[in-house]
Design a protein around this motif. Structure first.
Motif, short mmCIF file in Angstrom:
data_model
loop_
_atom_site.label_atom_id
_atom_site.label_comp_id
_atom_site.label_asym_id
_atom_site.label_seq_id
_atom_site.Cartn_x
_atom_site.Cartn_y
_atom_site.Cartn_z
N VAL A 220 -3.75 3.59 0.18
CA VAL A 220 -4.39 2.87 -0.93
C VAL A 220 -3.75 1.50 -1.08
O VAL A 220 -2.54 1.39 -1.27
CB VAL A 220 -4.27 3.66 -2.25
N ASP B 31 -11.91 3.97 -3.98
CA ASP B 31 -11.06 4.07 -2.80
C ASP B 31 -9.91 5.05 -3.04
O ASP B 31 -9.57 5.87 -2.18
CB ASP B 31 -10.48 2.69 -2.44
N LEU B 32 -9.31 4.94 -4.22
CA LEU B 32 -8.19 5.81 -4.57
C LEU B 32 -8.59 7.27 -4.58
O LEU B 32 -7.94 8.12 -3.96
CB LEU B 32 -7.64 5.39 -5.94
N SER C 144 0.83 -1.20 0.00
CA SER C 144 0.00 0.00 0.00
C SER C 144 0.87 1.25 0.00
O SER C 144 2.06 1.22 0.36
CB SER C 144 -0.93 0.02 1.22
#
Length: 467
Positions: free
Chosen positions: A187, A195-196, A183
């Motif tokens: 992220v 999510d990003l 990660s």
């Protein structure tokens, strides 16, 4: 059973077959080498009826077979015009594209959804010998379009409803710059696009790759590669944009600083010996990596000589989070901009407005001081307003890889543009001469050209037309 069927076809194939209205697409190569009278490269685009998609509860590519058949008939019709006896399909690729764009200015809102099938083909139009028997050697793609390589790209393009996008990005509260084997900045590898974007805010640039992946860049040095809506790579060195290309992107206070940290102990600029003391490094060519469960953290060191009398010190310079297996390099997949007659527009004589289609907005720099810029190719940036209408054209040195001056001048020549200051002043004697820049205003159009020196024969390095 198939073996018997083939030999029946071989024996029965005769000139009578070609009495049909459309020349056949051959499943097997002819026994006698045919005469190729033309080779055509075609890209056929079919819009899918949204109601059809809704009623079938399928995605775009669930309707691919019907459109492949339609494309093959179009090819056969072109073969008739060419006077061909038959067609051999050398390449047939089908792509499904689903894109949505949400644009808004102060007065109106434009929403556009695109669901398309793209059929890309290379076909030989051939004339046959008197002996029309076929061999047992199959053609690359048969008359049913079998052996087709299917790819699907799904991209959502959104320009925010309110405010300046650059200001929104600057105000976004960035996550902690923590790096692990799986990660970065909160992220995860395998995380979603949503999510990003929720974690990092508006992205600075997006690029479409030739393998169907999408790249989202934050600032000039943080890149996320997305495949099938999931994060498959995080890197500080994308290897696509050169320094000039990166300079087209606005600097980010959130993501262009080297404040990232690994395992709460390792920082940018740390010496190799110190990093080895904290992380289980494994040497990989000239770099080092740390293996995770499903991904690996690649660390890139560079040698710095801090004084003439001292030996060079190897310090941590950047990182990448990659799949456990090596990934191939890919190129940017530029859209088709044939309808933009750049050469004509640069004569300052054209007043035509050009609106870009959603599929042409795939490669764009979102965060600049002057609005969204679409990358038409490695040398051309198109400024667009919120309705996707082109409002500027910038011709510049290559933003991807290396390009010699002679190669750049060939690009200028293709747009019928002079390469030197004296040639421009000869074309526009009333232009304002500002030494290494000349400017010309004509009606609502402004042309600004930068050169590499004050000299009369100075080389053009950048041209921007605003209208």
């Amino acid at each position: 059973m198939k073996f018997l069927y083939y030999f029946i076809c071989l024996a029965a194939f005769s000139p009578v077959t070609f009495a049909n209205e459309l020349p056949p697409i051959l499943d097997f190569y002819p026994l006698c080498s045919p005469q190729t009278i033309d080779t055509r490269n075609d890209k056929m685009i079919y819009d899918i009826d949204p109601d059809l998609l809704k009623s079938s509860h399928g995605d775009v590519l669930s309707h691919r077979d019907a459109y492949v058949k339609q494309a093959l008939v179009e090819i056969q019709r072109k073969a008739v015009v060419a006077g061909a006896d038959a067609v051999i399909i050398d390449r047939l690729t089908v792509g499904g594209i689903e894109r949505s764009i949400d644009l808004q200015d102060d007065s109106s809102r434009v929403q556009s959804n695109t669901q398309q099938i793209h059929v890309i083909t290379t076909a030989q139009y051939v004339n046959l010998c008197d002996d029309t028997q076929l061999t047992s050697d199959p053609t690359p793609y048969n008359s049913e379009g079998q052996a087709v390589s299917y790819t699907q790209t799904t991209v959502k393009l959104t320009i925010p409803d309110e405010g300046n996008l650059l200001k929104q990005a600057q105000k976004h509260q960035a996550p902690d710059a923590l790096i692990t084997t799986h990660s970065a900045y909160g992220v995860q590898m395998g995380g979603s696009v949503d999510d990003l974007q929720q974690a990092l805010g508006p992205h600075s640039i997006q690029l479409q790759l030739d393998n169907g992946a999408t790249v989202y860049g934050y600032g000039r040095s943080l890149w996320f590669v997305i495949k099938d809506t999931r994060v498959v790579m995080i890197t500080q060195d994308l290897g696509l944009l050169n320094g000039h290309g990166q300079n087209q992107i606005a600097l980010s206070e959130n993501y262009d600083s080297d404040n990232w940290v690994i395992a709460n102990l390792v920082h940018h600029g740390d010496e190799l010996s110190s990093v080895k003391a904290h992380l289980p490094l494994k040497k990989q060519d000239d770099d080092y990596s740390v293996a995770g469960k499903d991904s690996r953290l690649l660390l890139i060191f560079e040698d710095y000589k801090e004084s003439v009398s001292q030996e060079a010190v190897s310090r941590l310079n950047s990182f990448a989070i990659l799949p456990l297996t090596a990934s191939d390099k890919h190129l940017v997949n530029f859209g088709n901009f044939d309808h933009i007659t750049i050469a004509k527009m640069l004569t300052l004589a054209s007043t035509q407005a050009y609106a870009l289609q959603p599929q042409q907005l795939g490669n764009q720099i979102q965060l600049t001081d002057s609005g969204v810029k679409v990358l038409a190719n490695s040398n051309v940036l198109l400024g667009v307003d919120r309705q996707g209408v082109v409002n500027s054209i910038q011709i510049t040195e290559s933003m991807f890889g290396t390009q010699s001056m002679s190669e750049f001048n060939a690009v200028l020549a293709s747009y019928q543009l002079p390469a030197t200051k004296s040639e421009w002043l000869a074309r526009y004697p009333n232009a304002e001469d500002n030494f290494d820049n000349i400017m010309l205003t004509k009606g609502g159009v402004m042309l600004s050209i930068n050169f590499d020196s004050y000299d009369d024969d100075a080389q053009l390095i950048d041209l921007t037309l605003h209208f």
